[in-house]
Design a protein around this motif. Structure first.
Motif, PDB file in Angstrom:
ATOM      1  N   ALA A 136       0.165   8.569 -24.213  1.00  0.00           N
ATOM      2  CA  ALA A 136       0.526   6.890 -23.867  1.00  0.00           C
ATOM      3  C   ALA A 136       2.206   7.213 -23.031  1.00  0.00           C
ATOM      4  N   LYS A 137       2.917   8.297 -23.554  1.00  0.00           N
ATOM      5  CA  LYS A 137       3.947   8.531 -22.523  1.00  0.00           C
ATOM      6  C   LYS A 137       3.998   9.111 -21.307  1.00  0.00           C
ATOM      7  N   TYR A 138       2.486   9.854 -21.903  1.00  0.00           N
ATOM      8  CA  TYR A 138       3.119  10.678 -20.552  1.00  0.00           C
ATOM      9  C   TYR A 138       1.742  10.394 -19.919  1.00  0.00           C
ATOM     10  N   GLN A 139       1.202   9.230 -20.143  1.00  0.00           N
ATOM     11  CA  GLN A 139       0.207   8.914 -19.459  1.00  0.00           C
ATOM     12  C   GLN A 139       1.419   7.655 -18.272  1.00  0.00           C
ATOM     13  N   GLU A 140       2.619   7.177 -19.033  1.00  0.00           N
ATOM     14  CA  GLU A 140       3.273   5.974 -18.444  1.00  0.00           C
ATOM     15  C   GLU A 140       4.419   6.820 -17.190  1.00  0.00           C
ATOM     16  N   PHE A 141       4.753   8.205 -17.670  1.00  0.00           N
ATOM     17  CA  PHE A 141       5.149   8.640 -17.287  1.00  0.00           C
ATOM     18  C   PHE A 141       4.769   8.705 -15.458  1.00  0.00           C
ATOM     19  N   ILE A 142       3.675   9.275 -15.795  1.00  0.00           N
ATOM     20  CA  ILE A 142       2.955   9.743 -14.568  1.00  0.00           C
ATOM     21  C   ILE A 142       2.809   8.609 -13.641  1.00  0.00           C
ATOM     22  N   ALA A 143       2.272   7.470 -13.828  1.00  0.00           N
ATOM     23  CA  ALA A 143       1.470   6.666 -12.747  1.00  0.00           C
ATOM     24  C   ALA A 143       3.730   5.752 -12.446  1.00  0.00           C
ATOM     25  N   GLN A 144       4.165   5.826 -13.260  1.00  0.00           N
ATOM     26  CA  GLN A 144       5.421   5.306 -12.885  1.00  0.00           C
ATOM     27  C   GLN A 144       6.260   5.792 -11.707  1.00  0.00           C
ATOM     28  N   ASN A 145       5.979   7.888 -11.922  1.00  0.00           N
ATOM     29  CA  ASN A 145       6.267   8.635 -10.726  1.00  0.00           C
ATOM     30  C   ASN A 145       5.294   8.379  -9.699  1.00  0.00           C
ATOM     31  N   ALA A 146       4.277   7.952  -9.358  1.00  0.00           N
ATOM     32  CA  ALA A 146       3.610   8.197  -8.512  1.00  0.00           C
ATOM     33  C   ALA A 146       3.727   6.986  -7.843  1.00  0.00           C
ATOM     34  N   GLU A 147       3.561   5.729  -8.735  1.00  0.00           N
ATOM     35  CA  GLU A 147       3.628   4.582  -8.240  1.00  0.00           C
ATOM     36  C   GLU A 147       5.534   4.533  -6.890  1.00  0.00           C
ATOM     37  N   THR A 148       6.340   4.731  -7.476  1.00  0.00           N
ATOM     38  CA  THR A 148       7.267   5.503  -7.067  1.00  0.00           C
ATOM     39  C   THR A 148       7.118   6.124  -5.752  1.00  0.00           C
ATOM     40  N   LEU A 149       6.652   6.998  -6.007  1.00  0.00           N
ATOM     41  CA  LEU A 149       6.680   8.207  -4.778  1.00  0.00           C
ATOM     42  C   LEU A 149       5.902   7.158  -3.655  1.00  0.00           C
ATOM     43  N   TRP A 150       4.668   6.596  -4.113  1.00  0.00           N
ATOM     44  CA  TRP A 150       4.094   5.822  -2.978  1.00  0.00           C
ATOM     45  C   TRP A 150       5.101   4.588  -2.723  1.00  0.00           C
ATOM     46  N   ARG A 151       5.419   3.692  -2.967  1.00  0.00           N
ATOM     47  CA  ARG A 151       6.137   3.081  -2.192  1.00  0.00           C
ATOM     48  C   ARG A 151       7.784   3.381  -1.538  1.00  0.00           C
ATOM     49  N   LYS A 152       8.450   3.733  -2.179  1.00  0.00           N
ATOM     50  CA  LYS A 152       9.688   4.188  -2.084  1.00  0.00           C
ATOM     51  C   LYS A 152       9.751   5.578  -1.221  1.00  0.00           C
ATOM     52  N   ASP A 153       9.078   6.847  -1.011  1.00  0.00           N
ATOM     53  CA  ASP A 153       9.461   8.430  -0.525  1.00  0.00           C
ATOM     54  C   ASP A 153       8.165   8.382   0.115  1.00  0.00           C
ATOM     55  N   ARG A 154       7.526   7.734   1.164  1.00  0.00           N
ATOM     56  CA  ARG A 154       6.799   7.928   2.425  1.00  0.00           C
ATOM     57  C   ARG A 154       7.916   7.648   4.236  1.00  0.00           C
ATOM     58  N   ASP A 155       7.612   8.414   4.529  1.00  0.00           N
ATOM     59  CA  ASP A 155       8.363   7.740   6.109  1.00  0.00           C
ATOM     60  C   ASP A 155       6.995   7.099   6.843  1.00  0.00           C
ATOM     61  N   SER A 156       6.701   7.030   7.975  1.00  0.00           N
ATOM     62  CA  SER A 156       6.476   5.872   8.674  1.00  0.00           C
ATOM     63  C   SER A 156       5.268   6.812   8.785  1.00  0.00           C
ATOM     64  N   LEU A 157       4.956   7.750   8.933  1.00  0.00           N
ATOM     65  CA  LEU A 157       3.710   8.459   8.914  1.00  0.00           C
ATOM     66  C   LEU A 157       2.767   8.342   7.791  1.00  0.00           C
TER      67      LEU A 157
ATOM     68  N   ALA B 281       3.660   9.939   5.694  1.00  0.00           N
ATOM     69  CA  ALA B 281       3.717  12.116   4.831  1.00  0.00           C
ATOM     70  C   ALA B 281       5.556  11.442   3.742  1.00  0.00           C
ATOM     71  N   PHE B 282       5.450  12.351   2.290  1.00  0.00           N
ATOM     72  CA  PHE B 282       6.062  12.189   1.657  1.00  0.00           C
ATOM     73  C   PHE B 282       7.788  13.233   1.937  1.00  0.00           C
ATOM     74  N   GLY B 283       8.740  12.710   1.347  1.00  0.00           N
ATOM     75  CA  GLY B 283       9.954  13.555   1.008  1.00  0.00           C
ATOM     76  C   GLY B 283       9.653  14.540   0.192  1.00  0.00           C
ATOM     77  N   VAL B 284      10.887  14.437  -0.688  1.00  0.00           N
ATOM     78  CA  VAL B 284      11.718  15.953  -1.413  1.00  0.00           C
ATOM     79  C   VAL B 284      11.485  14.570  -2.537  1.00  0.00           C
ATOM     80  N   SER B 285      12.584  14.056  -2.815  1.00  0.00           N
ATOM     81  CA  SER B 285      13.199  12.844  -2.878  1.00  0.00           C
ATOM     82  C   SER B 285      12.242  11.768  -3.798  1.00  0.00           C
ATOM     83  N   TRP B 286      11.715  11.433  -5.128  1.00  0.00           N
ATOM     84  CA  TRP B 286      10.203  10.726  -4.692  1.00  0.00           C
ATOM     85  C   TRP B 286      11.334   9.240  -5.221  1.00  0.00           C
ATOM     86  N   GLY B 287      12.041   9.071  -5.487  1.00  0.00           N
ATOM     87  CA  GLY B 287      12.995   7.543  -5.303  1.00  0.00           C
ATOM     88  C   GLY B 287      13.396   7.045  -4.136  1.00  0.00           C
ATOM     89  N   GLY B 288      12.643   8.405  -3.266  1.00  0.00           N
ATOM     90  CA  GLY B 288      13.594   7.474  -1.812  1.00  0.00           C
ATOM     91  C   GLY B 288      14.879   7.805  -1.237  1.00  0.00           C
TER      92      GLY B 288
END
Length: 122
Positions: A82-103, A105-112
């Motif tokens: 449960a801890k690992y699944q939550e950790f993976i989901a949190q990282n994926a969701e934050t990456l998706w919301r905060k670390d994509r450019d206008s095209l 594409a993802f950057g290096v810092s997942w928190g944006g």
């Protein structure tokens, strides 16, 4: 792939002492990485945002293998799963919301914010 190190034991019966030993070591490794490489709850490299190509790839590789590891954890490891699944989901969701450019594409810092997205950072 530590959980497959003794495939005959872990895959057939992860509750045996040998299988449990490998799973316990995997948990220790996962927890150590999560403890040492976090910033604001996200996986973070000390080189960010100026990582070399190796540094850019580590987080994705870790998350992929943490997900594989999580899948094979038997019921007695449910708290870790449960801890690992939550950790993976949190990282994926934050990456998706905060670390994509206008095209997209993802950057290096997942928190944006998304900067210097390239083929390696994907």
């Amino acid at each position: 792939e530590l959980y497959l190190a003794d495939n005959s034991t872990v895959a057939s019966d992860p509750t045996t002492s040998s299988g449990a030993r490998y799973l316990d070591e995997g948990v220790k490794i996962a927890d150590a990485v999560m403890h040492q490489k976090l910033a604001a709850g996200l996986l973070h490299e000390s080189c960010e945002p100026d990582c070399n190509n190796d540094g850019k790839q580590f987080k994705g590789i870790f998350i992929r293998y943490l997900a594989y590891f999580t899948k094979v954890l038997p019921p007695r490891y449910e708290d870790y799963r449960a801890k690992y699944q939550e950790f993976i989901a949190q990282n994926a969701e934050t990456l998706w919301r905060k670390d994509r450019d206008s095209l997209g594409a993802f950057g290096v810092s997942w928190g944006g914010p998304a900067v210097s997205a390239d083929a390696i950072s994907h």
